[in-house]
Scaffold this active site. Sequence first.
Site, PDB file in Angstrom:
ATOM      1  CE1 TYR A 141       5.259  -2.672  -5.437  1.00 13.31           C
ATOM      2  CE2 TYR A 141       4.284  -3.465  -3.412  1.00 13.31           C
ATOM      3  CZ  TYR A 141       4.143  -2.941  -4.683  1.00 13.31           C
ATOM      4  OH  TYR A 141       2.895  -2.679  -5.173  1.00 13.31           O
ATOM      5  CE  LYS A 189       0.994  -8.452 -19.175  1.00 14.07           C
ATOM      6  NZ  LYS A 189      -0.347  -8.352 -19.771  1.00 14.07           N
ATOM      7  CG  ASP A 221      -3.682  -8.416 -18.887  1.00 14.88           C
ATOM      8  OD1 ASP A 221      -3.306  -9.489 -18.385  1.00 14.88           O
ATOM      9  OD2 ASP A 221      -3.553  -8.180 -20.102  1.00 14.88           O
ATOM     10  CG  ASP A 245      -0.031  -3.126  -3.075  1.00 13.91           C
ATOM     11  OD1 ASP A 245      -0.991  -2.979  -2.298  1.00 13.91           O
ATOM     12  OD2 ASP A 245       0.890  -2.292  -3.173  1.00 13.91           O
ATOM     13  CG  ASP A 249      -6.083  -2.102  -1.969  1.00 16.33           C
ATOM     14  OD1 ASP A 249      -6.025  -2.818  -0.950  1.00 16.33           O
ATOM     15  OD2 ASP A 249      -5.595  -0.957  -2.021  1.00 16.33           O
TER      16      ASP A 249
END
Length: 358
Positions: A141, A189, A221, A245, A249
Site C-alpha cells: 500500500y 507467501k 492462501d 487487510d 475482515d
Amino acid sequence: MIAVLAGDGIGPEITVQAVRVLQAVAQIEGFTLEFEEALVGGAAYDATGHPLPPETLDLCKRSDAVLFGAVGGPKWDTVQPASMRPEVGALLPLRKELGLFANLRPAILYPALAEASALRADIVRDGLDILVVRELTGGMYFGSPKGRSEDGLSAVDTCRYSVGEIDRIARVAFEAASRRGKKLCSVDKANVLETSRLWREVVCQVAEDYPDVELTHMLVDNCAMQLVREPRQFDVIVTENMFGDILSDEAAMLTGSLGMLPSASLGSGKAGLFEPIHGTAPDIAGKDLANPLATILSAALLLRYSLGKESAAQRIERAVKATLDAGHRTADIAAAGSKTIGTAEMADHVLNALRATA
Ligand code: NAD
C-alpha cells in the site's frame, strides 16, 4: 488522559456509553481516568473546515490513548477536495501522525451469539477468539515506485519491507500471544515473495526472545481456507499489511456481528487508538438502535494495551459476556422476532454486570 473523539453518525451515541463503562470500572478497581473530548470527522469539518483540526491532533498527541467512534456519512461524501472527506482527512493522518503501525483486531464469537456466524453450528458452538495483528504502514500500500506508465498501458505497486518494520510488528504479536493462548501463526507467501521470505526470517529471529510462545508459519492462501475450515486452531495471527487487510475482515465476519467487534492501533510506545471496526451507520444514527458493545470492548483494549490495566479490561469483557448470556440484545444481534433493547439500555446492563462482580 484519554482523548475522546466521538465523530459522526452513531459515534457520539456509542462513545458516551463506553466512557460510562470506563468510569465505572475505574471506580471499581480504584484508579482515576481523565477524559477530554475533541471534534473529528464531518462534525469537525462543519465546525472548523477541517476533519482533523490542529487542536484535535494536539490533544491526541498529548493523550495516553484515543477512544474513537467513527467518521463519515453521506453529508460529506461529496466534499472537495476529497482529501478533506472525514475518512481520508481524519483517520489516515491521525494513524500516521501517531505512528500507529500495528492494527489488532480480535474476532470474538460469544457462544451466546453462535447462530449469528456464517459458519456451521458444530464449528462455532464453543465460540471463537482469534486476534489478527496486521502491519499497518508498510508493504504494497505504501511502497514506491507506484503508479502508471506514461503510455497508461501498465501500472506498478511495490511491496517493500525492512527488517526493522517486521521486527517491531512481530514483537507486538509475540507480546499479545504471550498474554493469551501462547500460540502465534505468522502468515506470508514465502513460496513466491522475497518480502515474505525476509518476513519469515525476521519473525523466527524475534521468536528466540519469546520461548514460551509456540510459533508456526502458514501461507496466506491456506490461512484464508483454514479460517473457515477450522478457525479454532488459531490464537494470534500476525501478517503484513495487505494480507492482514483481507484476513482480518474474513476473521471478523466469522463472528457475524459488526456491532460487536473492537480494534486497537498501536505504535512503538504505549499510546494507541481504539475504535469499533464498524462505521457511522447513518441509517440508524440518532435512534438509540446502535449496538455499543464494539466500542465498549474497544475501551477494554484501551485499558489493556495503553494503560496496562489488564484486570479492568477483563472485568469489562466478562461483563459483556454476562450481558449476552443473560439474553440482552440490540436489534443487530437479535434473533428475528425476539425482544430488542436500545443503545443506552444495553450499556446499562453492562454496567449492572460490572457492579454485580465488583
Ligand atoms: P457501517 O459499518 O457504518 O454500517 C453497515 C451496516 O451495519 C449498517 O446497516 C449499519 O446500521 C450496521 N451497523 C454498523 N454498526 C452498527 C452498530 N454498532 N450497531 C448496529 N448496527 C450497526 O458501514 P457503511 O454503511 O459502509 O458506512 C457508513 C459510513 O461510515 C460511511 O461514511 C463510511 O465511510 C464510514 N465508515 C467509517 C469508518 C471509521 O470511521 N473507522 C469505518 C467504516 C465506515
